[in-house]
Design a protein around this motif. Structure first.
Motif, PDB file in Angstrom:
ATOM      1  N   CYS A 245       0.948 -20.294   1.317  1.00  0.00           N
ATOM      2  CA  CYS A 245      -0.274 -19.354   1.895  1.00  0.00           C
ATOM      3  C   CYS A 245       0.868 -18.016   2.660  1.00  0.00           C
ATOM      4  CB  CYS A 245      -0.125 -19.811   3.610  1.00  0.00           C
ATOM      5  SG  CYS A 245      -1.609 -20.216   3.693  1.00  0.00           S
ATOM      6  N   THR A 246       0.904 -16.979   2.748  1.00  0.00           N
ATOM      7  CA  THR A 246       0.940 -16.105   2.959  1.00  0.00           C
ATOM      8  C   THR A 246       0.935 -14.941   4.024  1.00  0.00           C
ATOM      9  OG1 THR A 246       2.503 -13.788   2.003  1.00  0.00           O
ATOM     10  CG2 THR A 246      -0.688 -14.559   1.737  1.00  0.00           C
ATOM     11  N   VAL A 247       2.200 -14.071   4.247  1.00  0.00           N
ATOM     12  CA  VAL A 247       0.557 -12.845   5.334  1.00  0.00           C
ATOM     13  C   VAL A 247       1.772 -11.505   4.877  1.00  0.00           C
ATOM     14  CG1 VAL A 247       3.669 -12.976   6.788  1.00  0.00           C
ATOM     15  CG2 VAL A 247       1.726 -11.938   7.657  1.00  0.00           C
ATOM     16  N   GLN A 248       0.836 -10.405   5.205  1.00  0.00           N
ATOM     17  CA  GLN A 248       1.147  -9.073   4.393  1.00  0.00           C
ATOM     18  C   GLN A 248       0.487  -8.376   5.208  1.00  0.00           C
ATOM     19  OE1 GLN A 248      -0.600 -10.060   0.213  1.00  0.00           O
ATOM     20  NE2 GLN A 248      -1.578  -7.670   0.920  1.00  0.00           N
ATOM     21  N   VAL A 249       1.505  -7.398   4.680  1.00  0.00           N
ATOM     22  CA  VAL A 249       0.953  -5.924   5.283  1.00  0.00           C
ATOM     23  C   VAL A 249       0.089  -5.067   4.951  1.00  0.00           C
ATOM     24  CG1 VAL A 249       3.444  -4.686   5.657  1.00  0.00           C
ATOM     25  CG2 VAL A 249       1.329  -4.285   7.396  1.00  0.00           C
ATOM     26  N   ASN A 250      -0.626  -3.816   4.721  1.00  0.00           N
ATOM     27  CA  ASN A 250      -0.928  -2.730   4.350  1.00  0.00           C
ATOM     28  C   ASN A 250      -1.132  -1.748   4.680  1.00  0.00           C
ATOM     29  OD1 ASN A 250      -2.086  -4.940   2.562  1.00  0.00           O
ATOM     30  ND2 ASN A 250      -4.373  -4.999   3.218  1.00  0.00           N
ATOM     31  N   LEU A 251      -0.162  -0.898   3.622  1.00  0.00           N
ATOM     32  CA  LEU A 251       0.234   0.385   4.565  1.00  0.00           C
ATOM     33  C   LEU A 251       0.090   1.842   4.029  1.00  0.00           C
ATOM     34  CD1 LEU A 251       3.979  -0.760   5.736  1.00  0.00           C
ATOM     35  CD2 LEU A 251       1.446  -0.272   7.154  1.00  0.00           C
ATOM     36  N   ASP A 252      -0.533   3.126   4.542  1.00  0.00           N
ATOM     37  CA  ASP A 252      -0.705   3.934   3.922  1.00  0.00           C
ATOM     38  C   ASP A 252       0.467   5.276   3.270  1.00  0.00           C
ATOM     39  OD1 ASP A 252      -3.294   4.236   3.789  1.00  0.00           O
ATOM     40  OD2 ASP A 252      -2.985   3.888   5.901  1.00  0.00           O
ATOM     41  N   PHE A 253       0.227   6.312   2.652  1.00  0.00           N
ATOM     42  CA  PHE A 253       1.738   7.155   1.754  1.00  0.00           C
ATOM     43  C   PHE A 253       0.456   8.280   2.340  1.00  0.00           C
ATOM     44  CE2 PHE A 253      -0.861   4.600  -1.511  1.00  0.00           C
ATOM     45  CZ  PHE A 253      -2.296   5.025  -2.487  1.00  0.00           C
ATOM     46  N   SER A 254       1.236   9.331   2.606  1.00  0.00           N
ATOM     47  CA  SER A 254       0.527  11.115   2.642  1.00  0.00           C
ATOM     48  C   SER A 254       0.046  11.521   1.174  1.00  0.00           C
ATOM     49  CB  SER A 254       1.993  11.936   3.270  1.00  0.00           C
ATOM     50  OG  SER A 254       2.969  11.743   2.765  1.00  0.00           O
ATOM     51  N   SER A 255       1.756  11.218   0.381  1.00  0.00           N
ATOM     52  CA  SER A 255       0.903  11.818  -1.501  1.00  0.00           C
ATOM     53  C   SER A 255       1.732  10.920  -2.374  1.00  0.00           C
ATOM     54  CB  SER A 255       2.095  12.763  -1.079  1.00  0.00           C
ATOM     55  OG  SER A 255       3.588  12.496  -0.731  1.00  0.00           O
ATOM     56  N   GLU A 256       2.282  11.380  -3.840  1.00  0.00           N
ATOM     57  CA  GLU A 256       2.444  11.325  -4.496  1.00  0.00           C
ATOM     58  C   GLU A 256       3.320  10.494  -4.746  1.00  0.00           C
ATOM     59  OE1 GLU A 256       2.573  12.395  -8.488  1.00  0.00           O
ATOM     60  OE2 GLU A 256       1.482  10.276  -9.375  1.00  0.00           O
ATOM     61  N   ALA A 257       4.170  11.485  -4.245  1.00  0.00           N
ATOM     62  CA  ALA A 257       5.973  11.718  -3.857  1.00  0.00           C
ATOM     63  C   ALA A 257       6.017  10.009  -3.120  1.00  0.00           C
ATOM     64  CB  ALA A 257       6.794  12.421  -3.149  1.00  0.00           C
TER      65      ALA A 257
END
Length: 516
Positions: A245-257
């Protein structure tokens, strides 16, 4: 969990609708609007319209409607020209969004067990639990082959891992206060139904008591394919499927860089997160020699699709390089007509050329690509957002601490730059060493002139500072792990001390200690 609307989806009467082959049953759906529009999430509509032949039949069947749920998904559109690599790169790039639209998506898994016997709960008990949640708290049921395999409510979903691990994929939220409120609401609902059934839930990274043969198998088609394939590509794949079992977080980005910077920071620090949240020291009732058995298992599950991805640190890295990597990861399946078609070991490149033997002449859709990306398991995974995947499951307070740790580091520019500066001269060999040794020695792992704990102290301070600068008064969510870092004693080591002391070398009390 997706942080944005799916490609090739339709919005009908307020629902996101797709030909996914996964049914969501509602008791109060009143008609369907005739107008259907294509939602492309930033794609060139004209370009994709030339490549897609739209088909919208078969959505309404009495009170059943097919809606976008957890993967697999199946395009409601038919490809009339081959996908190009540019399309695949563009799919990842379509995740770029302005900072004010960044969100936090948290996923966490837990083990269900019978309170009286401590045995893992069977599918029939899980089905009763899912039905109870649907009835009492207005969740929509996700059906596969007449089995209820999950629930959906707004942008949240509940799904089952192969051994019945119960997972919440949370909604994309703005603040950690919302994240922790979502966790608490979910656990309240689950306990409200489960307690009447004599069922409890355990927050730990690896099944502490029961052998593989004791774990029930969930009736999900993709898991049957994986179960047959895993022993061919590693010695621990079935343990990964059924006993972690795991816990994870998903996060955004603004650009390729921005994606590149966050990917590199996340990979470099993933062993530190593994150490701070290490919580899986028992196997079949005894200490297993690891602080994070769950993390160790990933070192011999399927090395074609797991690991630390050293190419992320190359100057040439970007969306296209990740696409090249993903194209070379062997496939698991293609999903057609509500059936999983075994394509294990085959190439997505061949699929793009219409040369995939199990579906001769067929061309993949973007949803096939999306499904394929979900079968890749590195320590940080790129989809249209970044997934931080290195932490063990744990009790509820740590479910709030894990996203707080990564949000403080990656959503604040100063902290992110501090991490990149800190790790800039780390070598691939050092990162791989940490990946191998941290599951055994945690924060006491030697690193350069000291211990990993000393690096973790700086990292945790960066995370706290980043949260303070966000201005939402979120730093308190890190209190749960502050003592872990300051002492260097991981949650797993605390459990081992209890096992050798108060518990009298009996693992059973862990079910009470880490009960949700």
């Amino acid at each position: 969990m997706a942080l944005s609307s799916r490609v090739s989806s339709y919005r009908v009467h307020g629902f996101e609708v797709m030909g996914s082959g996964v049914d969501v049953r509602r008791s109060s759906l009143r008609g369907m609007e005739k107008s259907v529009s294509l939602a492309v999430n930033g794609w060139s509509l004209e370009r994709r319209m030339r490549a897609l032949q739209l088909g919208v039949g078969g959505f309404g069947r009495g009170n059943r409607v097919v809606v976008a749920a957890s993967p697999p998904t199946e395009d409601a559109a038919v490809m009339t020209e081959p996908l190009t690599k540019e399309d695949l790169v563009g799919y990842l790039a379509s995740g770029c969004k302005a900072k004010e639209k960044w969100r936090i998506g948290t996923e966490h898994e837990k083990f269900g067990f019978e309170v009286g016997t401590l045995r893992p709960i069977k599918y029939e008990q899980i089905a009763e639990l899912l039905n109870g949640l649907a009835e009492r708290f207005d969740w929509d049921k996700i059906i596969e082959n007449d089995y209820v395999i999950g629930l959906k409510q707004g942008k949240q979903s509940i799904s089952l891992e192969p051994g019945g691990q119960f997972e919440l994929s949370g909604a994309p939220l703005e603040t950690l206060h919302q994240t922790c409120a979502e966790v608490n609401s979910h656990l309240y609902q689950v306990k409200a139904v489960a307690e009447d059934m004599g069922i409890g839930f355990l927050g730990i990274g690896f099944q502490p008591k029961w052998a593989l043969k004791d774990i029930p198998i969930m009736p999900k088609g993709r898991y049957e394919i994986m179960r047959n394939y895993m022993p061919k590509v590693g010695s621990l794949g079935l343990d990964m499927m059924f006993r972690t079992c795991t816990v994870q977080v998903n996060l955004d980005f603004s650009s390729e860089a921005d994606m590149i910077r966050k990917f590199r920071a996340g990979l470099a620090l993933q062993p530190i997160a593994t150490a701070i949240f290490a919580n899986s020291p028992f196997t079949e009732g005894k200490p297993n020699g690891y602080l994070s058995m769950r993390s160790h298992i990933w070192t011999d599950t399927d090395n074609n699709r797991a690991g630390m991805l050293p190419f992320v640190f190359d100057d040439s890295f970007g969306f296209e390089r990740y696409v090249d990597y993903a194209l070379d990861v062997p496939m698991y399946f293609v999903y057609r007509n509500k059936k999983y078609i075994d394509c294990t070991g085959m190439s997505f490149r061949d699929f793009m050329a219409g040369k995939l033997a199990p579906v001769p002449g067929e061309l993949p859709t973007l949803n096939d690509w999306e499904n394929h990306l979900t079968t890749i398991f590195p320590e940080v995974r790129l989809k249209r957002y970044l997934e931080m995947r290195g932490a063990d499951g744990g009790p509820w307070r740590r479910l709030c601490a894990l996203p707080a740790f990564w949000v403080g580091l990656l959503y604040d520019e100063v902290s992110l730059q501090n991490i990149l500066d800190l790790t800039a001269d780390w070598t691939n060999e050092e990162r791989e060493m940490l990946r191998r040794k941290v599951p055994v020695t945690g924060l006491k792992t030697p690193f350069r002139d000291g211990l990993l704990r000393h690096v973790a102290e700086d990292v945790l301070q960066f995370a706290k500072d980043g949260l303070e600068r966000r201005g939402y008064k979120e730093a308190g969510f890190l209190k749960e792990v502050t003592s872990v870092v300051s002492t260097g004693v991981t949650p797993a080591e605390n459990l081992l001390e209890l096992y050798h002391g108060k518990w009298g070398q009996n693992v059973d009390p862990v079910f009470e200690e880490l009960l949700y």
